[in-house]
Structures are given as structure tokens and as C-alpha cells.
Design a protein around this motif. Sequence first.
Motif, PDB file in Angstrom:
ATOM      1  N   LEU A   1      25.127  45.722   4.821  1.00  0.00           N
ATOM      2  CA  LEU A   1      26.075  46.112   5.867  1.00  0.00           C
ATOM      3  C   LEU A   1      27.487  45.596   5.611  1.00  0.00           C
ATOM      4  CD1 LEU A   1      23.922  45.790   9.107  1.00  0.00           C
ATOM      5  CD2 LEU A   1      24.466  47.829   7.752  1.00  0.00           C
ATOM      6  N   ALA A   2      27.658  44.796   4.547  1.00  0.00           N
ATOM      7  CA  ALA A   2      29.019  44.471   4.112  1.00  0.00           C
ATOM      8  C   ALA A   2      29.725  45.722   3.639  1.00  0.00           C
ATOM      9  CB  ALA A   2      28.986  43.414   3.005  1.00  0.00           C
ATOM     10  N   GLY A   3      28.919  46.706   3.215  1.00  0.00           N
ATOM     11  CA  GLY A   3      29.444  48.041   2.964  1.00  0.00           C
ATOM     12  C   GLY A   3      30.040  48.278   1.600  1.00  0.00           C
ATOM     13  N   HIS A   4      30.390  49.551   1.391  1.00  0.00           N
ATOM     14  CA  HIS A   4      31.001  49.981   0.137  1.00  0.00           C
ATOM     15  C   HIS A   4      31.647  51.341   0.385  1.00  0.00           C
ATOM     16  CE1 HIS A   4      31.617  51.124  -4.004  1.00  0.00           C
ATOM     17  NE2 HIS A   4      31.022  50.016  -4.453  1.00  0.00           N
ATOM     18  N   PRO A   5      32.959  51.440   0.252  1.00  0.00           N
ATOM     19  CA  PRO A   5      33.628  52.704   0.569  1.00  0.00           C
ATOM     20  C   PRO A   5      33.374  53.809  -0.445  1.00  0.00           C
ATOM     21  CG  PRO A   5      35.199  51.149  -0.343  1.00  0.00           C
ATOM     22  CD  PRO A   5      33.911  50.387  -0.132  1.00  0.00           C
ATOM     23  N   GLY A   6      32.869  53.450  -1.634  1.00  0.00           N
ATOM     24  CA  GLY A   6      32.692  54.461  -2.664  1.00  0.00           C
ATOM     25  C   GLY A   6      31.334  55.121  -2.678  1.00  0.00           C
ATOM     26  N   ILE A   7      30.346  54.547  -2.023  1.00  0.00           N
ATOM     27  CA  ILE A   7      28.994  55.102  -2.070  1.00  0.00           C
ATOM     28  C   ILE A   7      28.941  56.421  -1.301  1.00  0.00           C
ATOM     29  CG2 ILE A   7      26.616  54.758  -1.281  1.00  0.00           C
ATOM     30  CD1 ILE A   7      26.869  51.852  -2.038  1.00  0.00           C
ATOM     31  N   LEU A   8      28.409  57.447  -1.988  1.00  0.00           N
ATOM     32  CA  LEU A   8      28.315  58.784  -1.411  1.00  0.00           C
ATOM     33  C   LEU A   8      26.893  59.145  -1.015  1.00  0.00           C
ATOM     34  CD1 LEU A   8      30.628  60.733  -3.906  1.00  0.00           C
ATOM     35  CD2 LEU A   8      31.253  59.594  -1.762  1.00  0.00           C
ATOM     36  N   ASP A   9      25.913  58.526  -1.670  1.00  0.00           N
ATOM     37  CA  ASP A   9      24.509  58.860  -1.430  1.00  0.00           C
ATOM     38  C   ASP A   9      23.751  57.557  -1.188  1.00  0.00           C
ATOM     39  OD1 ASP A   9      21.683  59.497  -1.876  1.00  0.00           O
ATOM     40  OD2 ASP A   9      22.392  61.413  -2.663  1.00  0.00           O
ATOM     41  N   LEU A  10      23.168  57.410   0.010  1.00  0.00           N
ATOM     42  CA  LEU A  10      22.480  56.184   0.401  1.00  0.00           C
ATOM     43  C   LEU A  10      21.077  56.516   0.883  1.00  0.00           C
ATOM     44  CD1 LEU A  10      22.609  53.097   1.000  1.00  0.00           C
ATOM     45  CD2 LEU A  10      23.474  53.705   3.277  1.00  0.00           C
ATOM     46  N   ARG A  11      20.082  55.822   0.323  1.00  0.00           N
ATOM     47  CA  ARG A  11      18.691  56.040   0.711  1.00  0.00           C
ATOM     48  C   ARG A  11      18.063  54.680   1.000  1.00  0.00           C
ATOM     49  NH1 ARG A  11      17.197  61.598  -2.368  1.00  0.00           N
ATOM     50  NH2 ARG A  11      19.357  62.312  -2.520  1.00  0.00           N
ATOM     51  N   ILE A  12      17.659  54.481   2.243  1.00  0.00           N
ATOM     52  CA  ILE A  12      17.161  53.185   2.684  1.00  0.00           C
ATOM     53  C   ILE A  12      15.763  53.326   3.257  1.00  0.00           C
ATOM     54  CG2 ILE A  12      17.482  51.308   4.330  1.00  0.00           C
ATOM     55  CD1 ILE A  12      20.401  51.556   4.086  1.00  0.00           C
ATOM     56  N   GLY A  13      14.853  52.467   2.798  1.00  0.00           N
ATOM     57  CA  GLY A  13      13.514  52.406   3.347  1.00  0.00           C
ATOM     58  C   GLY A  13      13.361  51.175   4.230  1.00  0.00           C
ATOM     59  N   GLU A  14      12.517  51.289   5.255  1.00  0.00           N
ATOM     60  CA  GLU A  14      12.234  50.187   6.172  1.00  0.00           C
ATOM     61  C   GLU A  14      13.516  49.613   6.782  1.00  0.00           C
ATOM     62  OE1 GLU A  14       9.142  49.839   6.859  1.00  0.00           O
ATOM     63  OE2 GLU A  14       8.487  51.134   5.233  1.00  0.00           O
ATOM     64  N   ALA A  15      14.346  50.495   7.305  1.00  0.00           N
ATOM     65  CA  ALA A  15      15.619  50.080   7.895  1.00  0.00           C
ATOM     66  C   ALA A  15      15.374  49.430   9.257  1.00  0.00           C
ATOM     67  CB  ALA A  15      16.546  51.283   8.059  1.00  0.00           C
ATOM     68  N   PRO A  16      15.950  48.247   9.515  1.00  0.00           N
ATOM     69  CA  PRO A  16      15.708  47.554  10.783  1.00  0.00           C
ATOM     70  C   PRO A  16      16.674  47.968  11.897  1.00  0.00           C
ATOM     71  CG  PRO A  16      16.992  46.145   9.351  1.00  0.00           C
ATOM     72  CD  PRO A  16      16.712  47.409   8.567  1.00  0.00           C
ATOM     73  N   MET A  17      17.603  48.867  11.615  1.00  0.00           N
ATOM     74  CA  MET A  17      18.637  49.213  12.581  1.00  0.00           C
ATOM     75  C   MET A  17      18.065  50.005  13.758  1.00  0.00           C
ATOM     76  SD  MET A  17      19.504  49.523   9.213  1.00  0.00           S
ATOM     77  CE  MET A  17      20.594  48.622   8.075  1.00  0.00           C
ATOM     78  N   THR A  18      18.705  49.865  14.913  1.00  0.00           N
ATOM     79  CA  THR A  18      18.305  50.630  16.088  1.00  0.00           C
ATOM     80  C   THR A  18      19.019  51.966  16.173  1.00  0.00           C
ATOM     81  OG1 THR A  18      19.964  49.490  17.437  1.00  0.00           O
ATOM     82  CG2 THR A  18      17.745  48.558  17.401  1.00  0.00           C
ATOM     83  N   ASP A  19      20.116  52.119  15.436  1.00  0.00           N
ATOM     84  CA  ASP A  19      20.820  53.398  15.312  1.00  0.00           C
ATOM     85  C   ASP A  19      21.631  53.353  14.022  1.00  0.00           C
ATOM     86  OD1 ASP A  19      23.270  52.054  15.807  1.00  0.00           O
ATOM     87  OD2 ASP A  19      23.186  52.472  17.941  1.00  0.00           O
TER      88      ASP A  19
END
Length: 282
Positions: free
Chosen positions: A98-116
Motif C-alpha cells: 500500500l506504499a504504492g507505485h505510480p507506474g504499475i498498470l496491471d495488479l493481481r492480488i490474492g488473499e487481499a485483506p482490504m474491506t474495499d
Amino acid sequence: SAGTIVESARAHGVRALQLDARDLTLLDQLPQLEFLHLRSDGRADITPVRALGHLRGLVIDHDAGLRGTIDLSAHPHLLWLKLKLSGKGGAANVPKVLAGHPGILDLRIGEAPMTDLTDLARAFPNLRCLRIFGANRMRAVGEIGPWAASLERLSTVWAPLRTLDELERLHRLSFLGVTFGRMRDLEPLVGMTGMRYLSLLGTVPSLRPLVGHPGIRMARLSMPADEDLGPLATWPALVALIGQRWIAPGPGVPFLETHTQDHPLVAEWRAAAQTSEPLLTL
């Protein structure tokens, strides 16, 4: 051995590497890598990945979860990221992601703990494609304003979304997939006339809000709760469906399951969904 891998990679000018190993310290000797796919049935420490300053694509498939932490700032050219945030190792990496990256265009996350999706939209404001697989706390879309002019594909699997509110802000979205959601209704999709490809598998009360939708070209659907498939006949752009086992006979357009894998319409769906998986794979 690690020495053999390094020697061979250097000799052949390797830029893309798939590595199945529990010791990743050899990556320090391969700074030229641009694409890295890590596979392991153990918990290899991912910290050495930070040495790869030229990475453009990173996939981490560790069956036993993560060990060590990722540092996205070490990869200024990164465009494509896939990883799983399960277990203690995943939890330790959530703030790093979640520190992020402005250049990433394609993100695939498994087992995400976020509520939204609010924090992800803030961290990766220029995404074009997002796939979430497994997010059992996710009930809503959240504040996704940063993606209004960028996100083109959104797919969630095993994320029990109860509302699709806010999706109407995604003006460039052409593909939407929600598998095993629990949506109350599809009203937020009414004004999304640019949406071309729709996949809804799971609890969908009714397709009635989408009567006359002008854009949907292909759809993968299970039977809605009201069992009313009449709205499909009102979609002027519709050329194919997926879900023959649930919604046959349909409104007179072909089911992609009846076509060969090299059929142009099958290829079009795969390109839209950015997947090579079988048509009904969840």
C-alpha cells in the motif's frame, strides 16, 4: 545450482526468468532481469528481489506464503505485479504494497485483506487492470476516483461484494468480472455504456436493470435469482454468451463453450479478460 543458473543467464543475456528456489540470494548477481516469476513450495525470503532495479514484471507464487518484505520503490520501471497476501508474511507486506507505485498498470492480488478498494486506488492510481482473488472482508467497492480515467479491466473472485456502487465512475472500464459476489442489484452498471464484456457468476438478483444496455458484446452469466433472462434479448451489441449449463438456450446468440479454442470470438473474450484459463474456470 545457483552458480549454474547465474552463469547460464549471463551467457545468454537472459532478461526474463522463472525461478523455483528457496534461496534467492543469487538475484544479487542478475541485476539485468526485467521479468521475474518466483515459484516455491516453501517460504523463500523475497528480500533479494530488491536488487533488481530494472524489473518490469514481478510474479510471486509461493505456496507457503511470503517471507521477507517487498520494496516497490526499488523497481521504478515496474508495470506488472502479482502476489498473494495470505498469512503472517502477507500481513507484513500489506503496508509495503500500500506504499504504492505510480507506474504499475496491471495488479493481481490474492488473499487481499482490504474491506474495499479505496487504499489500492490511492496506492496505484494509474492501474489499467486489477484482479482480486480471495478477499473475504470486501463488501463494497469504495472510493475509486483515481481510476476514473485509467481502469479498463476489473475482476474479483471470492470477494463477497454486496454493492457495486461507485463503479459508474470508471469511464474506461470495458471488462467487469464478479465471481461469488452477493450484489443487491446491478443499478450502478446502467450508465456504464462503454462496458463491453461482463462476467457475473454467483448471487445476482436480476438482470432487469440492464434492459437495453447498448454496449455489452459478450457476457458470462449464471442464472439470476428471478430466473428472468429476457433482458439478454434487449442487448443490441450482444454476439456471444458463456454459461450454457445455466442459461441455455439463451436469446439466439452462440455460446462460446460450443466453439473451438481458436475461434475468433473465444480469442476476443480471452483478450478482453486477459486470461488463458478455460471459459468457465472460476
